[in-house]
Write an enzyme that holds these catalytic residues in place. Structure first.
Site, PDB file in Angstrom:
ATOM      1  N   GLY A  41       0.853  -1.193   0.000  1.00  0.00           N
ATOM      2  CA  GLY A  41       0.000   0.000   0.000  1.00  0.00           C
ATOM      3  C   GLY A  41       0.882   1.235   0.000  1.00  0.00           C
ATOM      4  N   GLY A  75      -0.016  -4.976   0.673  1.00  0.00           N
ATOM      5  CA  GLY A  75      -1.206  -4.738  -0.144  1.00  0.00           C
ATOM      6  C   GLY A  75      -1.228  -5.514  -1.452  1.00  0.00           C
ATOM      7  N   GLU A 102       5.167  -6.197   7.798  1.00  0.00           N
ATOM      8  CA  GLU A 102       4.551  -5.101   8.558  1.00  0.00           C
ATOM      9  C   GLU A 102       5.056  -4.915   9.981  1.00  0.00           C
ATOM     10  OE1 GLU A 102       2.011  -5.955   5.133  1.00  0.00           O
ATOM     11  OE2 GLU A 102       2.937  -7.223   6.631  1.00  0.00           O
ATOM     12  N   ASP A 155      -1.757  -7.103   7.518  1.00  0.00           N
ATOM     13  CA  ASP A 155      -3.195  -6.883   7.332  1.00  0.00           C
ATOM     14  C   ASP A 155      -3.678  -7.449   5.990  1.00  0.00           C
ATOM     15  OD1 ASP A 155      -1.808  -4.929   5.892  1.00  0.00           O
ATOM     16  OD2 ASP A 155      -3.341  -3.402   6.202  1.00  0.00           O
TER      17      ASP A 155
END
Length: 347
Positions: free
Chosen positions: A71, A119, A142, A150
């Protein structure tokens, strides 16, 4: 349609033959996903899903280096510092897209050539087919930036064999090439240079069923001999991974690693010691709870977690240390696992 086919567009959405094709087009940013890309892809998937003339969806990246490196963390960080609404919109949009892919009624084929992290994993791993190549590099890194794995990591990671998902989540370990297939992140393995031909063949299929698509992918997969002889990189460590990462708490995992004392265990300990203690505890809990949840439930939990992380300290400090100043020496708060209370994690 001119906007969609404009080579300067960050994402290209095209219909070719029986296929809807999504091309992530930010090669300089390693195709990192930003909010505008997410907001274009989501409704297009929903439209193609309903379209009787669209039989499959293909997603790929441009530039040859990355499928999608994650992301757009920088934009999120900037927004977080000034309390911008982007913080809610980005994560909500991204997870909604992950769910749309996970529940998509049309076969979804992700060509994960090159770097596929964060992402990028979210827009591929939940689909029916994931085609890796010798250039694929998978990771969920992460915990190094004060976040947690996530985009549905709480769903797919605990479902990998043994404790492998816990190991990948906590250490951010990178898997390359055929290993991405061996652990089940990818469903097929094809030579990078054969992808254009594969894509052409997929597009040329006449009103294909999921089985026909699988047959075509299998035929390419069977012909690919690259790294066939190479042993799985974690093969000799799997027994250790399964025992060391089966502990119920981070403190216990650390204790087990210290007691084990092997070079492999010491290396993992060194890695874990660099990570955000808060992230490590959140991640362990996220995976343990996610193991028995549906993808929707996991994404709902992760959205709430993401918003809590955005209100904290470690995410901004991690991004500063790893991506902005690149001094690789984040000052975590709290700085030690023992200081991250159960109440704090519960909260």
């Amino acid at each position: 349609m001119s906007k969609q086919t404009d080579s300067a567009a960050e994402v290209l959405l095209e219909k070719k033959g029986a296929a809807g094709i999504i091309t992530l087009n930010r090669p300089k940013a390693l195709n990192a996903l930003n909010l505008s890309m997410i907001q274009q892809i989501y409704p297009q998937i929903k439209t193609w899903e309903q379209d009787p003339e669209t039989f499959l969806i293909i997603i790929k990246g441009t530039g040859g280096k990355a499928f999608c490196a994650g992301g757009d963390i920088r934009a999120i960080t900037e927004a977080g510092k000034v309390g911008d609404k982007l913080l809610q919109d980005f994560f909500r949009g991204e997870y909604r897209l992950n769910n749309a892919i996970g529940t998509c009624k049309k076969p979804y084929v992700a060509l994960i050539d090159g770097i596929t992290m964060g992402g990028g994993v979210g827009v591929s791993v939940h689909g029916h087919f994931r085609v890796a190549t010798e250039k694929t590099v998978f990771a969920m890194p992460e915990t190094a930036i004060g976040l947690f794995p996530d985009v549905g990591g709480g769903y797919f990671l605990p479902r990998l064999s043994g404790k492998l998902g816990y190991y990948l989540a906590l250490t951010g370990c990178r898997l390359k090439g055929r290993d991405v297939l061996r652990v089940g992140i990818a469903t097929h393995f094809v030579e990078s240079e054969k992808l254009p031909a594969l894509e052409k063949d997929l597009i040329a299929l006449k009103s294909p069923s999921k089985e026909k698509i699988a047959d075509l992918l299998n035929s390419y997969h069977m012909k690919c001999t690259i790294d066939q002889e190479k042993e799985f990189a974690l093969h000799e460590h799997m027994e250790k991974i399964n025992s060391l990462f089966s502990a119920n708490s981070m403190e216990e995992i650390v204790k087990k690693l210290k007691q084990d004392g092997s070079p492999f265990a010491m290396k993992q300990l060194e890695t874990i010691n660099k990570m955000s203690p808060t992230s490590l505890k959140l991640t362990l809990r996220q995976l343990r709870e996610g193991a028995s949840m549906s993808l929707q439930e996991v994404l709902r939990m992760e959205y709430r977690l993401s918003q809590a992380c955005m209100k904290g300290h470690d995410f901004y400090e991690g991004v500063r240390a790893v991506l902005i100043d690149k001094d690789q020496s984040p000052k975590w708060k709290p700085a030690a696992l023992e200081e991250v209370s159960d109440e704090f994690v519960d909260n």
